[in-house]
Design a protein around this motif. Structure first.
Motif, PDB file in Angstrom:
ATOM      1  N   TYR A  94     107.733   4.100  38.965  1.00 33.76           N
ATOM      2  CA  TYR A  94     109.005   3.624  39.489  1.00 33.76           C
ATOM      3  C   TYR A  94     110.097   3.996  38.493  1.00 33.76           C
ATOM      4  O   TYR A  94     109.975   3.679  37.307  1.00 33.76           O
ATOM      5  N   ALA A  95     111.128   4.666  38.971  1.00 26.14           N
ATOM      6  CA  ALA A  95     112.275   5.044  38.139  1.00 26.14           C
ATOM      7  C   ALA A  95     111.855   5.713  36.835  1.00 26.14           C
ATOM      8  O   ALA A  95     112.321   5.362  35.757  1.00 26.14           O
ATOM      9  N   GLY A  96     110.940   6.677  36.919  1.00 26.44           N
ATOM     10  CA  GLY A  96     110.604   7.483  35.756  1.00 26.44           C
ATOM     11  C   GLY A  96     109.632   6.859  34.787  1.00 26.44           C
ATOM     12  O   GLY A  96     109.460   7.340  33.679  1.00 26.44           O
ATOM     13  N   LYS A  97     109.005   5.779  35.206  1.00 29.81           N
ATOM     14  CA  LYS A  97     108.052   5.101  34.321  1.00 29.81           C
ATOM     15  C   LYS A  97     106.816   4.714  35.109  1.00 29.81           C
ATOM     16  O   LYS A  97     106.908   4.460  36.310  1.00 29.81           O
ATOM     17  N   ILE A  98     105.686   4.627  34.416  1.00 32.77           N
ATOM     18  CA  ILE A  98     104.506   4.078  35.081  1.00 32.77           C
ATOM     19  C   ILE A  98     104.556   2.569  34.916  1.00 32.77           C
ATOM     20  O   ILE A  98     104.634   2.052  33.803  1.00 32.77           O
ATOM     21  N   ILE A  99     104.565   1.853  36.034  1.00 33.45           N
ATOM     22  CA  ILE A  99     104.728   0.407  35.946  1.00 33.45           C
ATOM     23  C   ILE A  99     103.405  -0.326  36.168  1.00 33.45           C
ATOM     24  O   ILE A  99     103.287  -1.487  35.838  1.00 33.45           O
ATOM     25  N   GLU A 100     102.445   0.355  36.744  1.00 33.53           N
ATOM     26  CA  GLU A 100     101.122  -0.264  36.837  1.00 33.53           C
ATOM     27  C   GLU A 100     100.084   0.837  36.855  1.00 33.53           C
ATOM     28  O   GLU A 100     100.253   1.858  37.507  1.00 33.53           O
ATOM     29  N   THR A 101      99.009   0.639  36.115  1.00 25.93           N
ATOM     30  CA  THR A 101      97.958   1.635  36.089  1.00 25.93           C
ATOM     31  C   THR A 101      96.611   0.937  36.077  1.00 25.93           C
ATOM     32  O   THR A 101      96.475  -0.142  35.508  1.00 25.93           O
ATOM     33  N   GLY A 102      95.657   1.507  36.743  1.00 24.08           N
ATOM     34  CA  GLY A 102      94.343   0.883  36.772  1.00 24.08           C
ATOM     35  C   GLY A 102      93.418   1.662  37.657  1.00 24.08           C
ATOM     36  O   GLY A 102      93.792   2.686  38.228  1.00 24.08           O
ATOM     37  N   ARG A 103      92.183   1.168  37.785  1.00 21.39           N
ATOM     38  CA  ARG A 103      91.256   1.780  38.716  1.00 21.39           C
ATOM     39  C   ARG A 103      91.756   1.535  40.130  1.00 21.39           C
ATOM     40  O   ARG A 103      92.492   0.575  40.381  1.00 21.39           O
ATOM     41  N   THR A 104      91.320   2.340  41.058  1.00 20.34           N
ATOM     42  CA  THR A 104      91.761   2.185  42.445  1.00 20.34           C
ATOM     43  C   THR A 104      91.485   0.763  42.940  1.00 20.34           C
ATOM     44  O   THR A 104      92.317   0.152  43.600  1.00 20.34           O
ATOM     45  N   GLU A 105      90.334   0.207  42.580  1.00 17.13           N
ATOM     46  CA  GLU A 105      89.990  -1.158  42.999  1.00 17.13           C
ATOM     47  C   GLU A 105      90.996  -2.158  42.434  1.00 17.13           C
ATOM     48  O   GLU A 105      91.396  -3.098  43.119  1.00 17.13           O
TER      49      GLU A 105
ATOM     50  N   ILE B 256      94.127  -1.717  41.709  1.00 20.36           N
ATOM     51  CA  ILE B 256      95.431  -1.634  42.360  1.00 20.36           C
ATOM     52  C   ILE B 256      95.373  -2.181  43.778  1.00 20.36           C
ATOM     53  O   ILE B 256      96.278  -2.862  44.239  1.00 20.36           O
ATOM     54  N   PHE B 257      94.278  -1.915  44.496  1.00 19.91           N
ATOM     55  CA  PHE B 257      94.238  -2.330  45.897  1.00 19.91           C
ATOM     56  C   PHE B 257      93.773  -3.771  46.078  1.00 19.91           C
ATOM     57  O   PHE B 257      94.146  -4.418  47.043  1.00 19.91           O
ATOM     58  N   PHE B 258      92.950  -4.270  45.149  1.00 22.67           N
ATOM     59  CA  PHE B 258      92.426  -5.629  45.330  1.00 22.67           C
ATOM     60  C   PHE B 258      93.096  -6.643  44.420  1.00 22.67           C
ATOM     61  O   PHE B 258      93.042  -7.835  44.684  1.00 22.67           O
ATOM     62  N   ASP B 259      93.680  -6.176  43.340  1.00 24.83           N
ATOM     63  CA  ASP B 259      94.271  -7.124  42.400  1.00 24.83           C
ATOM     64  C   ASP B 259      95.577  -6.576  41.830  1.00 24.83           C
ATOM     65  O   ASP B 259      95.727  -6.442  40.627  1.00 24.83           O
ATOM     66  N   PRO B 260      96.541  -6.225  42.697  1.00 27.21           N
ATOM     67  CA  PRO B 260      97.794  -5.685  42.174  1.00 27.21           C
ATOM     68  C   PRO B 260      98.574  -6.781  41.448  1.00 27.21           C
ATOM     69  O   PRO B 260      98.517  -7.937  41.859  1.00 27.21           O
ATOM     70  N   ARG B 261      99.299  -6.426  40.395  1.00 27.14           N
ATOM     71  CA  ARG B 261     100.008  -7.434  39.617  1.00 27.14           C
ATOM     72  C   ARG B 261     101.516  -7.226  39.597  1.00 27.14           C
ATOM     73  O   ARG B 261     102.271  -8.150  39.413  1.00 27.14           O
ATOM     74  N   HIS B 262     101.957  -5.980  39.729  1.00 27.47           N
ATOM     75  CA  HIS B 262     103.401  -5.741  39.628  1.00 27.47           C
ATOM     76  C   HIS B 262     104.056  -5.998  40.988  1.00 27.47           C
ATOM     77  O   HIS B 262     103.541  -5.558  42.014  1.00 27.47           O
ATOM     78  N   PRO B 263     105.206  -6.688  40.995  1.00 28.73           N
ATOM     79  CA  PRO B 263     105.859  -6.975  42.283  1.00 28.73           C
ATOM     80  C   PRO B 263     106.189  -5.709  43.075  1.00 28.73           C
ATOM     81  O   PRO B 263     106.194  -5.735  44.314  1.00 28.73           O
ATOM     82  N   TYR B 264     106.434  -4.593  42.377  1.00 30.25           N
ATOM     83  CA  TYR B 264     106.715  -3.362  43.116  1.00 30.25           C
ATOM     84  C   TYR B 264     105.462  -2.873  43.838  1.00 30.25           C
ATOM     85  O   TYR B 264     105.527  -2.444  44.987  1.00 30.25           O
TER      86      TYR B 264
END
Lengths: 362, 309
Positions: free
Chosen positions: A241-252, A254-262
């Motif tokens: 988002y806007a030139g930065k990585i704001i969340e990174t993780g395994r696919t699981e 991100i899809f099952f336990d996303p933390r960033h509001p974006y």
């Protein structure tokens, strides 16, 4: 499993563009790791800097760009042992003669613009091999036919005499993938390779890329804005988002336990076909920030319904959630109030977990 | 029950051919029939080249249909249009295009772009009233009136699409044809524009012909769905009917190609392949068979028997 071998290591990359309106900070301090045999997806909206990042890796520089700093370390084997180079420091000539096409290959969005309309498919396929692999014409032709067969094109000898306009969109993209793989690259970059294709063909091309990746054990960086594509191909996901990585993780993660509001917003703004038909889509208010302006604090804060005072003052660091899952939001600070993800998304994740149980059952 | 209502738009046996040369004619749309009811959304889906955009353009009479009947608002608009019919059609049917930048004049302030319909149909409208009507529409689509004197380049993609929607809405149309209106937008903006379109429908009761290739979005917005392939409407029905009980193999293949959000399911998903030649499906021999009164499929008798088994 053996030790994972790192192929690409990007640290603190920042890139800006000089425009008539001022300096656009397209990438603002980006870190990324890619290991051999894995697929890393980079997701984000247009203007989030995902394409700029991969263009830096490929050494495609615009005349008005300036690199603010950072390193892109690429590890490869040039026959005489392993070497690690900083892709930002090597000369364009080394890049062109030794790396591009041979160790790093790229598949672009539109196959019609990445193929030369005046050359036959066969010639375009052989071009890279003749330059990089130092093999004879006959052998190159044989390999080209083999590659075409591998990407699912029937009657390759005949097809090699065709020009790009004689093929359908899906076939063209197969040819582009064959060209990219012709010199056994270590790293394959796919920049929205299926966006221009129809849904039915999309799935087949993705499957092809996945199969070839397993077969050759290459690393793939996958740029997309389509989360369905991410769910299919990726091992790791980087949300930009806007030139930065704001969340990174395994696919699981991100899809099952996303933390960033974006990430929440991104996931819930897509209607899901397996779930209930919702009355209203959850949407992120407002527009992405203009990167011409100085961003103070968290770039997502103005659109974030959970934004706190600190979001407008100080940039959040990457908070570690687990060994492989990180997110840059102040909500993860121990002092932050507890915030739950939107109801709609929570229900969907629960449904997905149930679906998983059913899926594992049969 | 919507079925007892009079359809707003009724297309019967529409054919749109383009003659390329003496020996070659492109049958872009071949014998399709469907109804759109007032205040409802009809989603038209299919792969590129299936004729869905041509259908939209034929309905709004950018072409002269080769054959067939288009009834709109109780009038036949498929032949030569009388002056009254033309005015009725041009005010009551509007279009929103895919690429908002290409469909807005970059040299015009958006107030003038939005007011184009007013200028054409009410050239003697007082300037004050014109301005007020534009402001009212802008507010409805979520733009502030302070932006009225800006040019399209000064807006973001989502805002430009709002301008396009405002231009369509100013004439108070009964039907809006949205041709891939959200495909060029980012996901978070897509959700905004789709929600806005739904709100406007609730408020003004306008109907939509929603042309798109993204089936999950079509499912979300549409009441009825038509599936097109190679110029033929192969299946049409209520949204639930199409998604829960797809009959035609092409519809099944399309539905199986929608990406799922669950990575575990998505990785193992293999879309159903569809090859009309191998299945011996002939579109020209098929006729519309009713599955339910609202759900019909293009098939020959033996095909229909086999698919509904």
């Amino acid at each position: 499993m053996s030790e994972k071998k790192q192929i690409l290591k990007i640290r603190d990359l920042s890139v800006s563009f000089h425009t008539a309106n001022g300096l656009v900070k397209a990438v603002r301090g980006l870190n990324m790791d890619v290991y051999r045999g894995e697929t890393v997806a980079v997701v984000g909206e247009s203007g989030s800097g995902k394409s700029v990042t991969v263009k830096e890796i490929m050494g495609i520089h615009a005349p008005n760009e300036s690199i603010g700093g950072g390193t892109i370390e690429f590890t490869y084997d040039d026959g005489g042992g392993e070497k690690t180079v900083d892709l930002l420091k090597i000369s364009p000539r080394t890049m062109q003669n030794h790396l591009k096409g041979k160790h790093i290959a790229m598949v672009f969005q539109d196959p019609m613009t990445s193929l030369d309309p005046t050359m036959t498919i066969g010639r375009q396929l052989m071009e890279g091999m003749l330059l990089h692999l130092h093999i004879g014409r006959e052998e190159a032709r044989k390999r080209a036919a083999e590659l075409l067969r591998m990407v699912g094109i029937s009657d390759p000898e005949k097809r090699m005499k065709s020009y790009p306009h004689q093929l359908s969109g899906g076939m063209r993209q197969r040819v582009v993938i064959a060209i990219a793989l012709s010199c056994d690259p270590d790293l394959l970059i796919c920049d929205e390779p299926t966006t221009a294709l129809d849904v039915t063909i999309q799935a087949r091309i993705l499957q092809l890329i996945m199969d070839l990746q397993k077969q050759f054990n290459i690393a793939v960086v996958f740029i997309t804005h389509n989360l369905g594509v991410v769910a299919k191909v990726a091992d790791y996901v980087n949300v930009m988002y806007a030139g930065k990585i704001i969340e990174t993780g395994r696919t699981e993660d991100i899809f099952f336990d996303p933390r960033h509001p974006y990430t929440w917003g991104l996931l819930s703004s897509i209607p899901d076909v397996s779930g209930d038909k919702a009355d209203r889509l959850y949407n992120i208010k407002g527009n992405p920030p203009n990167l011409l302006n100085e961003i103070k604090g968290d770039a997502f804060a103005p659109r974030n319904p959970f934004a706190m005072e600190i979001d407008f003052q100080e940039e959040p660091p990457m908070f570690k959630i687990s060994g492989h899952h990180q997110a840059a939001t102040w909500l993860l600070d121990p002092r932050a109030p507890k915030v739950e993800m939107p109801d709609q998304l929570r229900r969907r994740i629960e449904a997905m977990k149930k679906e998983d149980a059913a899926h594992a059952g049969n | 029950m919507p079925e007892t209502k009079m359809p707003l738009l009724s297309v019967r046996g529409l054919k749109q051919y383009f003659r390329v040369s003496k020996t070659f004619t492109v049958k872009a749309v071949d014998n399709i029939s469907f109804d759109i009811f007032p205040g409802e959304t009809y989603g038209l889906v299919g792969e590129s080249g299936s004729g869905k955009s041509t259908t939209g353009q034929a309905v709004i009479r950018l072409y002269r249909p080769t054959a067939g009947q288009i009834m709109f608002n109780g009038e036949d608009i498929s032949g030569s249009l009388s002056k009254e019919q033309n005015t009725m059609l041009r005010t009551n049917m509007q279009m929103v295009f895919q690429d908002p930048m290409a469909s807005l004049n970059p040299y015009k302030k958006i107030i003038d772009t939005i007011a184009m319909g007013l200028d054409a149909h009410f050239p003697h409208m007082p300037a004050k009233e014109r301005k007020e009507r534009v402001y009212a529409i802008m507010e409805k689509v979520g733009l502030s009136k302070s932006q009225a004197n800006r040019y399209p380049t000064q807006f973001s993609g989502g805002q430009r699409q709002r301008v396009g929607l405002a231009r369509a809405l100013i004439m108070n149309p009964r039907l809006i044809i949205a041709d891939e209106a959200i495909s060029a937008l980012d996901v978070s903006i897509q959700a905004q524009v789709v929600n806005l379109m739904k709100d406007i429908q609730k408020e003004t009761g306008t109907a939509y012909l929603f042309i798109a290739h993204d089936l999950s979005m079509v499912r979300y917005i549409s009441d009825h769905i038509g599936v097109m392939h190679l110029g033929h409407l192969v299946e049409t029905g209520r949204t639930e009917e199409i998604f829960e009980n797809p009959v035609h193999p092409y519809t099944r293949s399309l539905l199986s190609a929608i990406p799922r959000m669950n990575p575990h399911v998505e990785r193992d998903r293999r879309p159903v392949e569809y090859d009309p030649g191998a299945l011996h499906v002939s579109y020209t021999e098929g006729t519309l068979h009713d599955v339910t009164p609202t759900h019909s499929v293009l098939a020959t008798d033996p095909e229909f028997a086999e698919w509904t088994k």
